[in-house]
Design a protein around this motif. Structure first.
Motif, PDB file in Angstrom:
ATOM      1  N   VAL A 112       9.753   2.937  -2.246  1.00 42.36           N
ATOM      2  CA  VAL A 112      10.687   3.076  -3.365  1.00 42.36           C
ATOM      3  C   VAL A 112      11.423   4.418  -3.269  1.00 42.36           C
ATOM      4  CG1 VAL A 112      10.855   3.255  -5.886  1.00 42.36           C
ATOM      5  CG2 VAL A 112       9.471   1.454  -4.842  1.00 42.36           C
ATOM      6  N   ALA A 113      10.713   5.474  -2.892  1.00 43.81           N
ATOM      7  CA  ALA A 113      11.357   6.783  -2.751  1.00 43.81           C
ATOM      8  C   ALA A 113      12.426   6.752  -1.657  1.00 43.81           C
ATOM      9  CB  ALA A 113      10.308   7.854  -2.427  1.00 43.81           C
ATOM     10  N   THR A 114      12.136   6.076  -0.566  1.00 46.90           N
ATOM     11  CA  THR A 114      13.078   5.998   0.552  1.00 46.90           C
ATOM     12  C   THR A 114      14.283   5.139   0.215  1.00 46.90           C
ATOM     13  OG1 THR A 114      11.267   6.239   2.123  1.00 46.90           O
ATOM     14  CG2 THR A 114      13.304   5.316   2.979  1.00 46.90           C
TER      15      THR A 114
ATOM     16  N   LEU B  86      16.311  -2.300  -8.703  1.00 42.69           N
ATOM     17  CA  LEU B  86      15.398  -3.295  -9.247  1.00 42.69           C
ATOM     18  C   LEU B  86      14.393  -3.671  -8.168  1.00 42.69           C
ATOM     19  CD1 LEU B  86      16.144  -6.171 -11.579  1.00 42.69           C
ATOM     20  CD2 LEU B  86      15.116  -6.803  -9.415  1.00 42.69           C
ATOM     21  N   ILE B  87      13.182  -4.061  -8.598  1.00 40.86           N
ATOM     22  CA  ILE B  87      12.123  -4.440  -7.661  1.00 40.86           C
ATOM     23  C   ILE B  87      11.590  -5.825  -8.029  1.00 40.86           C
ATOM     24  CG2 ILE B  87       9.773  -3.890  -6.864  1.00 40.86           C
ATOM     25  CD1 ILE B  87      10.554  -0.892  -7.528  1.00 40.86           C
ATOM     26  N   LEU B  88      11.464  -6.684  -7.022  1.00 38.89           N
ATOM     27  CA  LEU B  88      10.779  -7.968  -7.181  1.00 38.89           C
ATOM     28  C   LEU B  88       9.416  -7.798  -6.524  1.00 38.89           C
ATOM     29  CD1 LEU B  88      13.617 -10.482  -6.239  1.00 38.89           C
ATOM     30  CD2 LEU B  88      12.739 -10.001  -8.522  1.00 38.89           C
ATOM     31  N   MET B  89       8.348  -7.985  -7.282  1.00 39.95           N
ATOM     32  CA  MET B  89       6.990  -7.713  -6.800  1.00 39.95           C
ATOM     33  C   MET B  89       6.140  -8.978  -6.838  1.00 39.95           C
ATOM     34  SD  MET B  89       4.803  -5.371  -5.742  1.00 39.95           S
ATOM     35  CE  MET B  89       5.553  -3.796  -6.186  1.00 39.95           C
TER      36      MET B  89
ATOM     37  N   HIS C 122       0.817  -1.220   0.000  1.00 39.52           N
ATOM     38  CA  HIS C 122       0.000   0.000   0.000  1.00 39.52           C
ATOM     39  C   HIS C 122       0.853   1.273   0.000  1.00 39.52           C
ATOM     40  CE1 HIS C 122       0.855  -0.665   4.252  1.00 39.52           C
ATOM     41  NE2 HIS C 122       0.654   0.622   4.416  1.00 39.52           N
ATOM     42  N   ASP C 123       2.092   1.169   0.502  1.00 37.90           N
ATOM     43  CA  ASP C 123       2.962   2.348   0.547  1.00 37.90           C
ATOM     44  C   ASP C 123       4.139   2.184  -0.412  1.00 37.90           C
ATOM     45  OD1 ASP C 123       4.081   0.264   1.960  1.00 37.90           O
ATOM     46  OD2 ASP C 123       4.707   1.482   3.664  1.00 37.90           O
ATOM     47  N   VAL C 124       3.876   1.553  -1.538  1.00 29.72           N
ATOM     48  CA  VAL C 124       4.928   1.220  -2.502  1.00 29.72           C
ATOM     49  C   VAL C 124       5.722   2.447  -2.946  1.00 29.72           C
ATOM     50  CG1 VAL C 124       3.356   1.249  -4.497  1.00 29.72           C
ATOM     51  CG2 VAL C 124       5.462  -0.086  -4.602  1.00 29.72           C
ATOM     52  N   LEU C 125       5.055   3.552  -3.228  1.00 29.73           N
ATOM     53  CA  LEU C 125       5.763   4.742  -3.704  1.00 29.73           C
ATOM     54  C   LEU C 125       6.690   5.314  -2.635  1.00 29.73           C
ATOM     55  CD1 LEU C 125       2.946   6.519  -5.769  1.00 29.73           C
ATOM     56  CD2 LEU C 125       4.823   5.095  -6.616  1.00 29.73           C
ATOM     57  N   GLU C 126       6.217   5.323  -1.382  1.00 28.98           N
ATOM     58  CA  GLU C 126       7.058   5.823  -0.287  1.00 28.98           C
ATOM     59  C   GLU C 126       8.273   4.923  -0.070  1.00 28.98           C
ATOM     60  OE1 GLU C 126       2.817   7.126   0.631  1.00 28.98           O
ATOM     61  OE2 GLU C 126       3.803   5.416  -0.279  1.00 28.98           O
TER      62      GLU C 126
END
Length: 121
Positions: free
Chosen positions: A43-45, A50-53, A37-41
């Protein structure tokens, strides 16, 4: 050369542990989250390379989380790998705008090669 950072979104502690052990052994720096739910925060932090989702991650889910990232001007260039046991993973990955997909259960050699290929750029 600085270590590449990988952010893993998965709600299964066992999967998180396997990813972390394998990827740290390969020299990557790992961070993880069990919700999206806080994916953008997150990633910004963390500013991952690369991201494994995971497709079935709680809250908004892997597809919506990946779409948020891929349509965000600041994060759209970060490679995202959709991970799922769903037999329709290729279709789901396309819908999510993911750069690649990895079926569960995953092959460690495939994981290693996929990440190496995506981080070459």
């Amino acid at each position: 050369m600085t270590q590449k950072k990988i952010l893993i979104f998965d709600d299964d502690p066992y999967v998180l542990e396997i990813f972390s052990i394998v990827l740290e052994d390969l020299g990557y720096t790992i961070n993880q989250s069990s919700t999206s739910h806080d994916v953008l925060e997150k990633v910004a932090t963390y500013q991952p390379d690369l991201i494994l989702m995971d497709n079935w991650i709680p809250e908004i889910g892997g597809i919506a989380a990946t779409q948020l990232l891929k349509t965000h001007p600041k994060f759209s260039k970060i490679p995202v790998v959709l991970v799922s046991a769903n037999s329709e993973i290729e279709t789901l990955a396309k819908r999510a705008l993911a750069d690649a997909f990895l079926p569960k259960p995953f092959d460690l050699d495939k994981l290693e090669q996929l990440i190496a290929d995506l981080l070459k750029g």
